[in-house]
Structures are given as structure tokens and as C-alpha cells.
Design a protein around this motif. Sequence first.
Motif, short mmCIF file in Angstrom:
data_model
loop_
_atom_site.label_atom_id
_atom_site.label_comp_id
_atom_site.label_asym_id
_atom_site.label_seq_id
_atom_site.Cartn_x
_atom_site.Cartn_y
_atom_site.Cartn_z
N GLY A 60 -7.83 -10.28 2.97
CA GLY A 60 -6.57 -9.55 3.14
C GLY A 60 -6.66 -8.56 4.29
N GLY A 61 -5.86 -7.50 4.16
CA GLY A 61 -5.24 -6.89 2.98
C GLY A 61 -6.19 -6.83 1.80
N GLU A 62 -5.62 -6.51 0.65
CA GLU A 62 -6.38 -6.56 -0.59
C GLU A 62 -5.83 -7.75 -1.38
OE1 GLU A 62 -9.06 -5.06 -2.41
OE2 GLU A 62 -8.43 -6.81 -3.54
N SER A 108 -12.86 -8.09 -1.44
CA SER A 108 -12.11 -7.05 -2.14
C SER A 108 -12.78 -5.70 -1.93
CB SER A 108 -12.06 -7.36 -3.64
OG SER A 108 -11.41 -6.31 -4.35
N ALA A 109 -11.95 -4.66 -2.00
CA ALA A 109 -12.48 -3.29 -2.00
C ALA A 109 -12.51 -2.73 -3.42
CB ALA A 109 -11.64 -2.41 -1.09
N GLY A 110 -12.23 -3.56 -4.41
CA GLY A 110 -12.31 -3.12 -5.80
C GLY A 110 -11.19 -2.20 -6.21
N ILE A 111 -10.02 -2.37 -5.60
CA ILE A 111 -8.91 -1.45 -5.84
C ILE A 111 -8.26 -1.69 -7.21
CG2 ILE A 111 -6.69 -0.65 -4.91
CD1 ILE A 111 -7.64 -1.60 -2.13
N TYR A 112 -8.35 -2.93 -7.71
CA TYR A 112 -7.68 -3.30 -8.97
C TYR A 112 -8.72 -3.86 -9.95
CZ TYR A 112 -3.41 -3.26 -6.11
OH TYR A 112 -2.37 -2.91 -5.28
N GLY A 143 -0.81 -7.20 2.04
CA GLY A 143 -0.57 -6.18 1.03
C GLY A 143 -1.84 -5.42 0.71
N CYS A 144 -1.79 -4.10 0.82
CA CYS A 144 -2.94 -3.26 0.46
C CYS A 144 -2.42 -1.84 0.24
CB CYS A 144 -4.00 -3.27 1.56
SG CYS A 144 -5.43 -2.22 1.15
N PRO A 145 -2.80 -1.23 -0.89
CA PRO A 145 -2.29 0.12 -1.16
C PRO A 145 -3.05 1.22 -0.41
CG PRO A 145 -3.66 -0.61 -2.97
CD PRO A 145 -3.59 -1.77 -2.01
N TRP A 146 -4.18 0.89 0.18
CA TRP A 146 -4.94 1.90 0.91
C TRP A 146 -4.53 1.94 2.38
CZ3 TRP A 146 -10.68 1.12 -1.11
CH2 TRP A 146 -10.73 1.54 -2.44
N ARG A 147 -4.93 3.01 3.03
CA ARG A 147 -4.63 3.18 4.45
C ARG A 147 -5.88 3.68 5.18
NH1 ARG A 147 -1.45 0.35 2.99
NH2 ARG A 147 0.82 0.42 3.12
N CYS A 148 -6.93 2.85 5.16
CA CYS A 148 -8.19 3.24 5.79
C CYS A 148 -7.94 3.55 7.27
CB CYS A 148 -9.20 2.11 5.66
SG CYS A 148 -9.53 1.62 3.95
N HIS A 149 -8.48 4.65 7.72
CA HIS A 149 -8.16 5.07 9.09
C HIS A 149 -8.73 4.12 10.13
CE1 HIS A 149 -12.25 6.62 9.50
NE2 HIS A 149 -12.08 7.43 8.46
N TYR A 150 -9.74 3.33 9.74
CA TYR A 150 -10.32 2.40 10.72
C TYR A 150 -9.78 0.98 10.58
CZ TYR A 150 -13.61 0.82 7.04
OH TYR A 150 -14.17 0.31 5.90
N CYS A 151 -8.80 0.78 9.72
CA CYS A 151 -8.34 -0.59 9.42
C CYS A 151 -7.96 -1.34 10.69
CB CYS A 151 -7.16 -0.53 8.47
SG CYS A 151 -6.58 -2.17 7.95
N HIS A 152 -8.58 -2.50 10.86
CA HIS A 152 -8.29 -3.33 12.03
C HIS A 152 -7.02 -4.15 11.85
CE1 HIS A 152 -12.59 -3.35 13.85
NE2 HIS A 152 -11.82 -2.45 14.41
N MET A 196 -9.37 -5.35 4.24
CA MET A 196 -10.71 -5.91 4.10
C MET A 196 -11.39 -6.00 5.45
SD MET A 196 -11.12 -6.25 0.96
CE MET A 196 -10.04 -4.84 0.94
N ASN A 197 -12.65 -6.34 5.40
CA ASN A 197 -13.41 -6.49 6.63
C ASN A 197 -13.99 -7.89 6.71
OD1 ASN A 197 -13.24 -3.71 7.69
ND2 ASN A 197 -14.21 -3.27 5.74
N LEU A 245 -1.67 -6.28 7.91
CA LEU A 245 -1.95 -6.86 6.59
C LEU A 245 -1.84 -5.83 5.47
CD1 LEU A 245 -4.95 -9.21 7.44
CD2 LEU A 245 -2.59 -9.86 7.02
N GLN A 246 -1.47 -4.61 5.81
CA GLN A 246 -1.31 -3.59 4.76
C GLN A 246 0.00 -3.77 4.00
OE1 GLN A 246 -1.72 0.10 6.90
NE2 GLN A 246 -3.96 0.01 6.92
N GLU A 247 1.01 -4.23 4.68
CA GLU A 247 2.30 -4.44 4.02
C GLU A 247 2.38 -5.87 3.49
OE1 GLU A 247 4.26 -2.01 3.47
OE2 GLU A 247 3.16 -0.58 4.73
N VAL A 288 -17.88 -1.52 0.16
CA VAL A 288 -18.21 -0.17 -0.28
C VAL A 288 -17.89 0.71 0.93
CG1 VAL A 288 -20.03 1.38 -1.05
CG2 VAL A 288 -19.99 -0.99 -1.85
N LYS A 289 -16.75 1.36 0.88
CA LYS A 289 -16.22 2.02 2.09
C LYS A 289 -17.12 3.14 2.57
CE LYS A 289 -12.40 -0.37 2.41
NZ LYS A 289 -12.17 -1.26 3.55
N THR A 290 -17.49 4.00 1.65
CA THR A 290 -18.32 5.15 1.99
C THR A 290 -18.73 5.82 0.68
OG1 THR A 290 -18.43 7.20 3.31
CG2 THR A 290 -16.33 6.71 2.21
S1 SF4 Z 1 -6.93 -3.89 4.36
FE1 SF4 Z 1 -9.02 -3.13 3.94
S2 SF4 Z 1 -9.52 -1.79 5.68
FE2 SF4 Z 1 -7.24 -2.13 5.69
S3 SF4 Z 1 -6.38 -0.39 4.52
FE3 SF4 Z 1 -6.72 -2.07 3.04
S4 SF4 Z 1 -8.80 -1.71 2.18
FE4 SF4 Z 1 -8.59 -0.49 4.05
#
Ligand code: SF4
Length: 258
Positions: free
Chosen positions: A109-111, A136-140, A66-75, A1-2, A79-81, A158-160
Motif C-alpha cells: 500500500g498504503g496500508e 503492513s505497519a500493524g495499524i489494524y 488508503g492509509c490513516p497515517w501520515r509519515c513525514h517520509y512517505c514516498h 508502506m515501504n 497511496l494515502q487516500e 517498525v517505523k521507529t
Molecule cells: S503508506 Fe506507509 S509510509 Fe506512507 S503514511 Fe502510510 S504507513 Fe506511512
Amino acid sequence: MNAASLPNSAAPDAGRSRLEGAQPIQLIPAPRPGQSAPHEPALAGLVPFSSVDWPGQLAAVLFIGGCPWRCHYCHNPHLQERSSQYRWQAVRDWLHSRRGLLDGVVLSGGEPLSEAALPGMIAELKAMGFKVALHSAGIYPQRLAAVLPDLDWVGFDVKTDADGHDALTGRVRSHWPTGISLEMLLASPCAFECRTTWSPAWLSETRLLALAESLAERGVRHYAVQNYRSSPDVPPDAVLSLSAQSQLAQWFERFEYR
Ligand code: SF4
């Protein structure tokens, strides 16, 4: 998230030290060899007070690991795991002491919807008298549908646009669940803001405007563009033109450029 308080204050260690200054919180001890750990919500970070993660509200921010995505800009790759730094019971006790001092609690999060215990956590927060917001990024979509009636506000990433979505998130067909989640938000009485972290490195200004116009046409009323920064202390690598800012302000009831 951001989350606006990301990335520095979301780091588990930073959140822990700030919280300890206010009230001791029990960290989760590592399980002994051969011992299974009890289920704990993946509370990976906490900011005790934030005025920037929920417009107009003073809130604590809980970061779910926890987050199933791997955004290349994730700060916040930490928090992804899925990971836990705080016991929910200890955080709940601390929040109990903050009733009347905080307007609400932001789940970020994460998500945060990756946490299966989230509906129960939201119910407990509401029972304590807090308003509850979700980043949320609306993943679920199905999990969003389950908690949406109990939420007071959603910050929706809204990522892009659809063409660039999978390249940004590192996951195939990642645009599909976000579209369903957005439809749910539009059909719900819950207040929400759509926001896009922007850099021309992955989304030209022309494409950003096309994306924003499509959101406005679908009924989104609150929109924000957040400049991408490689770290919080450096200036953004690009600035949105004044003409684009002016156009965006015309399409939405409330538009913010951060
Ligand atoms: S935490 Fe957010 S920015 Fe990072 S990978 Fe997940 S959705 Fe993308």
C-alpha cells in the motif's frame, strides 16, 4: 508502506503502463453524476513482476490505496487516500493467466489492511493457488488477526522507537497498535520480517540499535534496515556504521542492510 519496488513502480500510472504491456486491464470508469459507484477494492497500483518485495519469491504486487497515517517520509502520498485504478475482477482474471509463472502475490500500500475487502481477496488468491504476502505497519491489529492464518509471509514496518513514533507517523498513540500486531506475528507460525526505514534525521544510530535489540529480545529473527532516500535516484543521506551493522548481524538469524 515501504515496498522495495516503491516508489517509482508503485505509482498508479507506472503500474498501469507496465501491466498494459502484458495484458489489458480495465480501468474503473468514473461514475456518472447522480450515480453511486459500485464497491471496488481500492486497487491503486500494480507491479506485474517483482523479485524484491518478498525475499526469494517472484510475485505480483498489488497496492491498496488508503492509509490513516501520515509519515513525514512517505514516498507514496498518492497511496494515502483511498483510490481505485483497477477493477478487482480484471486483476483477478489477469492473475489467473499468471498461475505457474508467479510464486505469489504481495499486498502492499498504503496500508493494505485499510481495505475491508482484503480477507475475501486473500481467499480468492489462495484459491487460485498463489502464496500471499502482506506489507503492513500493524495499524489494524484485529484485521491482521483475521487474515494472519491465510498469509505466507509478512513484511512488517517498525517505523521507529516509541518515543519518536507519533512524530514520525503524524498520529497520536500510533505505537500502540503496532505493538499488538507484533505480538500476534510472534505468536503465529507465519514467517515475517521486521524492517525499519532509517535516517539519523529521526532516529540516531544509538536509538536504532536499542530498538533492534528490543526486537531481538522479543523474538524477532529476521530484520532489515533500509536506508532512507529522498528519492530512489539519490544516495542515502547517511550510512549505518560498520560496527552497527556487525552488531545487528549478531542479534538476528538474518539481517539485511539495504
Ligand atoms: S503508506 Fe506507509 S509510509 Fe506512507 S503514511 Fe502510510 S504507513 Fe506511512
